[in-house]
Design an enzyme around this catalytic site. Structure first.
Site, PDB file in Angstrom:
ATOM      1  N   GLN A 241       4.896  -0.678   9.769  1.00  0.00           N
ATOM      2  CA  GLN A 241       4.075  -0.005  10.775  1.00  0.00           C
ATOM      3  C   GLN A 241       3.827  -0.915  11.982  1.00  0.00           C
ATOM      4  O   GLN A 241       3.750  -0.440  13.120  1.00  0.00           O
ATOM      5  CB  GLN A 241       2.771   0.490  10.152  1.00  0.00           C
ATOM      6  CG  GLN A 241       3.068   1.597   9.119  1.00  0.00           C
ATOM      7  CD  GLN A 241       1.830   2.253   8.543  1.00  0.00           C
ATOM      8  OE1 GLN A 241       0.715   1.867   8.837  1.00  0.00           O
ATOM      9  NE2 GLN A 241       2.041   3.264   7.711  1.00  0.00           N
TER      10      GLN A 241
ATOM     11  N   GLY B 139      -1.970   8.032   6.496  1.00  0.00           N
ATOM     12  CA  GLY B 139      -2.709   8.510   5.325  1.00  0.00           C
ATOM     13  C   GLY B 139      -3.470   9.777   5.687  1.00  0.00           C
ATOM     14  O   GLY B 139      -4.556  10.054   5.171  1.00  0.00           O
TER      15      GLY B 139
ATOM     16  N   ASP C 130     -19.113  -2.011   4.858  1.00  0.00           N
ATOM     17  CA  ASP C 130     -19.903  -3.095   4.250  1.00  0.00           C
ATOM     18  C   ASP C 130     -21.142  -3.385   5.100  1.00  0.00           C
ATOM     19  O   ASP C 130     -22.232  -3.584   4.571  1.00  0.00           O
ATOM     20  CB  ASP C 130     -19.041  -4.358   4.130  1.00  0.00           C
ATOM     21  CG  ASP C 130     -17.727  -4.083   3.401  1.00  0.00           C
ATOM     22  OD1 ASP C 130     -17.781  -3.699   2.223  1.00  0.00           O
ATOM     23  OD2 ASP C 130     -16.656  -4.228   4.018  1.00  0.00           O
TER      24      ASP C 130
ATOM     25  N   HIS D 176     -12.635  -8.422   3.410  1.00  0.00           N
ATOM     26  CA  HIS D 176     -13.145  -7.207   2.768  1.00  0.00           C
ATOM     27  C   HIS D 176     -12.784  -7.275   1.282  1.00  0.00           C
ATOM     28  O   HIS D 176     -11.843  -6.643   0.809  1.00  0.00           O
ATOM     29  CB  HIS D 176     -12.524  -5.969   3.424  1.00  0.00           C
ATOM     30  CG  HIS D 176     -12.972  -4.683   2.816  1.00  0.00           C
ATOM     31  ND1 HIS D 176     -14.251  -4.208   2.927  1.00  0.00           N
ATOM     32  CD2 HIS D 176     -12.317  -3.781   2.044  1.00  0.00           C
ATOM     33  CE1 HIS D 176     -14.353  -3.058   2.280  1.00  0.00           C
ATOM     34  NE2 HIS D 176     -13.201  -2.788   1.719  1.00  0.00           N
TER      35      HIS D 176
ATOM     36  N   ALA E  55      -3.181  12.858   5.114  1.00  0.00           N
ATOM     37  CA  ALA E  55      -3.437  13.940   4.148  1.00  0.00           C
ATOM     38  C   ALA E  55      -4.467  13.528   3.092  1.00  0.00           C
ATOM     39  O   ALA E  55      -4.796  14.315   2.210  1.00  0.00           O
ATOM     40  CB  ALA E  55      -2.131  14.357   3.472  1.00  0.00           C
TER      41      ALA E  55
END
Lengths: 435, 435
Positions: A200, A99, A247, A275, A101
C-alpha cells in the site's frame, strides 16, 4: 383528482443545460468494476533471511487507467461548479479507505459522508478498498451509502486494487489488516501485515496526492505505518500517522471517572509510544480543569499502577461484554484523529498521534513511528508540542516502548529496505481485545 | 525535568465549588443496575379468542423509583447551569431507545450522542432498554459511548424495565422487536411483537413525558405503533410514528438513478401506507428539479411496474451482498425522521411518516397508522400535506395497503382493547430482507 399535466415545452422552458445537466444522458444502469487483482509477492517469513527482497522502489503508475468507474447513483453527472453559485462548496476531496467492508469502516464511512468529520461544506469522494472475498459486501456498503442520501457524498468507487483506490487520494485511512490467527506470534503478524502495508505504501507513492495524509489503524499500527512510509519515499514521512486516539480517549475517560469530573474537563493527555501494552498513557502532563491531574487525583498508587492497565484492558473487557471488538468507538476515534488535523487545536491543549520521530524534541530514537503530543493549525499538518515535562517514571516507560518499536523495526527490515530482518521480540504485547 | 509542583493552597484557590463540583465526592465506581423483570403476560395466539384479555388500562406508575441509576462516567456530577453562562446549552432531553444492544442502535446511538440528530447545542440523556439476554452487550454499548467522549452526552442509563427507561422520556425510539422465526406467519409475528408494544405503550402512558414523540421501527411497525398508541391513551395519538423513511430514501435514490440526476434534486416523495410490500412509493407527486418526476423520467412502464419493486427489493439485495440487514442506512433514516420533526421542512417539500389517520384529508380509513406526507415547523409536531394529487392508479394501490392495515388491526384487536381478534391476513407481505 386530476394528474397535473405539463406540456413538453413547459418542461423544456424550465430546464437549461446547466440546471439539469444529464437529463439527455442515457439511463444509467448500475455498473460494476471488473475484478482485477495484482499479483501478490510470496509471503516472506520474518525469521528467514529475505535475500531476494530488494529495497522498495517507487512503482511507476504503469497501469493507472484514469478515473476508476463509480458506483450506482454516484456515477451520475453533477455540476459542483453550478452549485458554487449558491453554496460555498469547497473543492471535492478524495478519501481512500482500506478494509472498507469491515465493521470499523461501516461506522466510519457514514460519519465521513455525513459531513461530521471534514465539515458541512466539504464534498467527499469515497474510494473503498476491499478484498476479493469481501467485494460483494463492499457493494452492499456502497448501496447503503446511496440509500442514505448524503448530499456531500459525490462519488463512491469500490475496488480491490490499491493503485486504483489511492489515485489522487488526499486522505488514506488504512484500516484493513489480517487478524492474528491461532498460535500466530506477533512477529508473524508483523510480517503478514507488513507485506500489505509495504504494497500500500508503494501504491500511495505511485498514485496518491503528493501531500496525502495517511492514518494507519490496522495492527501492529506503528510499525505498519513505518513500513508504509518507507515504501513511499516521495510522500513526506511526516504525513503518516498510527492511530493511538482510542487509547487517548479511553485514558481521558478513566481519569474523569477517577477524578469524579465529566470528561470534557480532562485535557493534555498524551499516549506515548507503541499501540501495544508498552504504550504510556501520560498522567504527569495531563490536566483536569486546567491543573495537573496528579494534584486533582492525588492517588499516585492508582495513577502508577492501575490507570495504564485500565486503559489497556478496556478493549478486552468490551469484547467480553459485547461479543465483538469496539468498532463504533474506534471509528469515533479515527474521526477525532482526522478532525484534530483539519481544525485548529484548542489553545493550550494537544492530541496524541503515532508519528515519525525524526527531529523530535524529546530525545526519542529517530526512524520509528511513536505516539507523541501534537498540535495542528487545522491545515492537515501538525507540530510536536515542546512544553511537556518528564520525570524518571515517565522516561523509563517511554524507553521501554521505544525499545520495543526499535525491535519491531529490526523485525521488518526486509520490508523497509533496511537489510536483513532480525526478530527478537521478547514478549506478546498485543493489547487485549485487538485482533 | 522537574515535575510542576503546585501547593494545595494553589489548587484550592483556583477551584470554587461550582467550578469543580464533585472533587470532594468519593471515588465513583461503576455501578450497575439491579436486574429487575416485570412479570410477562402469557403469550396469546392471534387465532385464539382471547376472552381473558381485558382492554388496556393505564398502569399507574406504582413502582417508579425516581431517577434510575446511571452508567459509569455518566454518573458523575456535572453542572449544566454553570455551563449555561458560557455556552447556550438547551435543556437536557431524555431519549429512550429500545433494542439498544442491536446493530441499528449501535449506529443510531452514536449519531444521537454526537449532536448530529438533535443539534450541536442539545445535551442528551440516553436511556437504553435491552433484554436480560442482552444486558452485558448493553453495558458494552455504554462503555463505548463513554470512550467516545461526546460532550453533549450527559447521562446514560441501562435497564431491562420499560417503566424505568421511559421515565420522563421526551423521545422513545422503539427499535427492539422479535425476529420472525422459521415457519412463523405474519399473524404470529403481529401477536408476538404486539405484546411487546402493548406493554411499552402502557409504560409510556404511565411514566413518559405527556408530549413524548414515539418512533416505532420494530416490525410490523405500523400496527405495532397502533397497538402502542392504543395502550397509551394519555399521550396524543398524533405523537406516534411508524418508520417509513428508509423506504422514502430508497425511493428517492431509485428515482435519481433512473432520471440520471443526483439525489438531492429529488423531492416530494411520499411512501403511502404500510411498511410492507403493499406500500406505495408515490411517483405521481414526486418532483425532480421541482417538476413532476413523471415528466422528467417519461417512462410510465418503469414507474408503474419496476420502481416500486426496486424500492422494496433493496433490503433483500443488501442482505445477499452484505450478509446482514441494513443497520447503518436504517439508523440514518431514523436520524432523518427525527431531524424532519425538529427542523422546519424546506419550503414546498415534505417527508413521509406512518402516522395516525384520524382527521386525514385523503379519505383514508380512520383508526390506523398509515404512512402519509407530513410537514413540520421544527417543533416536534407535524401536519399532513394538503396539496397532493391522486389518480386511479395511486388510489387503487393506496386502497390495497389500507385494506391490509385494517386486516392487521382486526388481528390485534385483543391488544388494542377493541374486542376479539380475527385474523384474515391473506398473504405474506413482509418486505424482503426484513426480520
Amino acid at each position: 383528482m386530476a394528474v397535473a399535466e405539463l406540456s413538453p415545452s413547459y418542461v423544456n422552458s424550465r430546464l437549461s443545460a446547466t440546471q439539469l445537466p444529464s437529463l439527455s444522458a442515457p439511463v444509467t444502469n448500475r455498473r460494476r468494476l471488473a475484478l482485477q487483482r495484482r499479483p501478490r509477492t510470496a509471503l516472506i517469513s520474518c525469521s528467514v533471511v529475505p535475500e531476494q527482497v530488494k529495497a522498495p522502489v517507487a512503482v511507476p503508475a504503469e497501469d493507472s487507467r484514469g478515473k476508476p468507474e463509480c458506483f450506482g447513483v454516484f456515477c451520475l453527472t453533477y455540476d459542483l461548479k453550478a452549485e458554487e453559485e449558491t453554496k460555498t462548496w469547497k473543492k471535492l476531496i478524495n478519501v481512500a479507505v482500506s478494509g472498507a467492508a469491515g465493521m470499523i469502516s461501516n461506522h466510519l464511512l457514514f460519519k465521513i459522508a455525513s459531513g461530521e468529520v471534514f465539515g458541512p461544506d466539504q464534498p467527499i469522494a469515497l474510494k473503498l478498498l476491499g478484498s476479493q472475498r469481501s467485494f460483494e459486501a463492499l457493494e452492499g456498503v456502497a448501496m447503503e451509502l446511496e440509500d442514505s442520501l448524503y448530499p456531500l457524498l459525490r462519488e463512491v468507487n469500490i475496488s480491490i486494487d490499491p493503485y486504483e483506490v489511492f489515485q489522487g487520494a488526499e486522505w488514506a485511512l488504512l484500516i484493513g489488516a489480517k487478524p492474528r490467527g491461532p498460535g500466530m506470534e506477533r512477529a508473524d503478524l508483523l510480517d503478514l501485515n507488513g507485506q500489505i502495508f509495504a504494497e500500500q505504501g508503494k501504491a500511495l507513492n505511485a498514485v496518491a496526492s503528493r501531500n496525502v495524509k495517511v492514518i494507519v489503524v490496522g495492527n501492529p499500527c506503528n510499525t505498519n505505518a513505518l513500513i508504509c512510509l518507507k515504501n513511499a519515499p516521495n510522500i513526506p514521512a511526516k504525513n503518516f500517522h498510527a492511530l493511538t486516539r482510542l487509547d487517548e480517549n479511553r485514558a481521558k475517560c478513566q481519569l474523569a471517572l477517577k477524578a469524579g469530573v465529566f470528561y470534557d474537563k480532562v485535557s493534555n493527555v498524551t499516549i506515548w509510544g507503541n499501540h501495544s501494552t508498552t504504550q504510556v498513557p501520560d498522567f504527569l502532563n495531563a490536566k483536569i480543569y486546567g491543573i495537573p491531574a496528579k494534584e486533582v487525583i492525588n492517588d499516585i498508587k492508582w495513577l502508577e499502577e492501575e490507570f495504564t492497565e485500565k486503559v489497556q484492558k478496556r478493549g478486552g473487557e468490551l469484547i467480553k461484554k459485547w461479543g465483538r471488538s469496539s468498532a463504533a468507538s474506534t471509528a469515533v476515534s479515527i474521526a477525532d484523529a482526522i478532525k484534530s488535523l483539519v481544525t485548529p487545536t484548542p489553545e493550550g491543549d494537544w492530541f496524541s498521534s503515532g508519528v515519525y520521530t525524526d527531529g523530535n524534541p524529546y530525545g526519542i530514537a529517530e526512524g520509528i513511528v511513536f505516539s507523541m503530543p501534537c498540535r495542528s493549525k487545522g491545515d492537515g499538518d501538525y507540530e510536536l508540542v515542546k512544553d511537556v515535562i518528564f520525570d524518571d517514571f515517565l522516561r523509563q516507560r517511554i524507553a521501554k516502548s521505544e525499545a520495543e518499536l526499535l525491535a519491531e523495526k529490526r523485525c521488518v527490515a526486509h520490508l523497509t529496505g533496511e537489510g536483513i530482518a532480525v526478530c527478537d521480540l521478547p514478549e506478546d504485547t498485543m493489547l487485549p481485545g485487538e485482533m
